[in-house]
Design a protein around this motif. Structure first.
Motif, PDB file in Angstrom:
ATOM      1  N   SER A   1       0.947  -0.880  -0.089  1.00 55.24           N
ATOM      2  CA  SER A   1      -0.020  -0.053  -0.165  1.00 55.24           C
ATOM      3  C   SER A   1       0.892   1.367   0.262  1.00 55.24           C
ATOM      4  O   SER A   1       0.636   2.163  -0.962  1.00 55.24           O
ATOM      5  CB  SER A   1      -0.941   0.461   1.355  1.00 55.24           C
ATOM      6  OG  SER A   1      -1.828  -1.277   1.208  1.00 55.24           O
TER       7      SER A   1
ATOM      8  N   ARG B   1      -7.700  -1.326  -5.280  1.00 55.52           N
ATOM      9  CA  ARG B   1      -7.288  -2.760  -4.435  1.00 55.52           C
ATOM     10  C   ARG B   1      -7.938  -3.406  -4.541  1.00 55.52           C
ATOM     11  O   ARG B   1      -9.651  -3.445  -4.253  1.00 55.52           O
ATOM     12  CB  ARG B   1      -6.709  -1.671  -3.379  1.00 55.52           C
ATOM     13  CG  ARG B   1      -8.320  -1.607  -2.392  1.00 55.52           C
ATOM     14  CD  ARG B   1      -7.909  -1.088  -0.503  1.00 55.52           C
ATOM     15  NE  ARG B   1      -7.011  -1.935  -0.013  1.00 55.52           N
ATOM     16  CZ  ARG B   1      -6.652  -1.767   0.504  1.00 55.52           C
ATOM     17  NH1 ARG B   1      -6.071  -0.486   1.279  1.00 55.52           N
ATOM     18  NH2 ARG B   1      -5.636  -2.847   1.640  1.00 55.52           N
TER      19      ARG B   1
ATOM     20  N   ASP C   1      -3.597  -3.067  -6.212  1.00 53.21           N
ATOM     21  CA  ASP C   1      -3.219  -3.348  -4.751  1.00 53.21           C
ATOM     22  C   ASP C   1      -3.496  -5.116  -4.684  1.00 53.21           C
ATOM     23  O   ASP C   1      -4.979  -5.008  -4.021  1.00 53.21           O
ATOM     24  CB  ASP C   1      -3.115  -2.600  -3.917  1.00 53.21           C
ATOM     25  CG  ASP C   1      -2.613  -2.664  -2.105  1.00 53.21           C
ATOM     26  OD1 ASP C   1      -2.328  -3.708  -1.899  1.00 53.21           O
ATOM     27  OD2 ASP C   1      -2.433  -1.598  -1.277  1.00 53.21           O
TER      28      ASP C   1
HETATM   29 MG    MG Z   1      -2.190  -3.216   2.037  1.00 52.53          MG
END
Ligand code: MG
Ligand code: Z5A
Length: 222
Positions: free
Chosen positions: A23, A44, A99
């Protein structure tokens, strides 16, 4: 790297163990690419904001139970519900930085050692998703990663699970159908050292993809 809107954007994915710095580096890469004049979106997985994502969140935080296959399919569905948007962003010239992606989807499920859920089975429902131009695998031992902030309290955040996940990531990384897309980055250095290695790798890979005018590809079966 181009800023022309007539060219497609790229798909860049971060993978790695818990606390490997995904991240942190994802955010830094998004800022870097934007500073270079590129249009960039940041995603993400799991995306906990959708209805499916909320079911995943309840499972990860221990407030609900799910059968192994069922939760695997929910993680995959969480990617499929975003797939069209990722594809259209890339086609319209925006680079998408994600992510965690399908690699996590495969290895965390396969790490449960359920006899009917090997890596190939776990990967099958990812076939057809946009294929990354580059997967940056942030490599760190589970012990070193744990020193950074200790493991959290979510379902998979246990040493034994993380060790098995690391083995399976290694198996996936060296698979002939995956290895072309993956670059291993030593994630044990400082944030700035890791960031510098990532920028060098991204410039090189995106330059190659553009030189070939490579179209966006999609994940194929093993
Ligand atoms: Mg993370
Ligand atoms: N999962 C799944 O089973 N199936 C799927 O399909 C998908 C996921 C997509 C939740 O993921 C769980 O979902 C995950 C896999 C499973 N389970 N596990 N375990 P998540 O993405 O929500 O959570 P996470 O990414 O694993 O955890 P994290 O804490 O967000 O880790 P990270 O993003 O890799 O690390 P970070 O937040 O950037 O950094 C961690 C700390 O280290 C932080 O305090 C930083 O300031 C520090 N840091 C970062 N880089 C450095 C360096 N270079 N040096 C020193 N300290 C650093």
């Amino acid at each position: 790297m181009t800023t022309s809107s007539s060219k497609r954007g790229h798909l860049i994915v971060f993978e790695g163990l818990d606390r490997s710095g995904k991240s942190t580096q994802c955010e830094r890469l998004v800022e870097y690419l934007q500073s270079q004049g590129q249009k960039v979106e940041h995603a993400r997985f799991p995306n906990r904001s959708t209805v499916i994502g909320q079911m995943i969140n309840n499972y990860l935080t221990g407030t609900s139970q799910q059968e192994d296959h069922a939760i695997h399919l929910l993680f995959s569905a969480n990617r499929w519900e975003a797939a069209e948007k990722i594809k259209s962003s890339i086609e319209s010239g925006t680079t998408v930085v994600i992510d965690r992606y399908y690699y996590s989807g495969c290895v965390y499920s396969a790490a449960k050692r359920n006899p009917t859920m090997d890596l190939a089975w776990c990967r099958h429902m990812e076939v057809g998703l946009p294929r990354p131009d580059l997967c940056l695998f942030l490599d760190i031992t589970a012990e070193k990663a744990a020193i950074r902030r200790g493991f959290g309290t979510e379902r998979y955040e246990k040493q034994e699970m993380q060790d098995r996940v690391r083995e399976l990531f290694a198996e996936m990384r060296t698979h002939p159908d995956e290895e072309e897309d993956i670059v291993v980055i030593d994630a044990g250095g400082t944030v700035e050292q890791v960031e510098a290695a990532i920028q060098t790798t991204v410039k090189r890979r995106l330059g190659e993809v553009e030189a070939e005018s490579r179209p966006l590809r999609f994940i194929q079966p093993w």
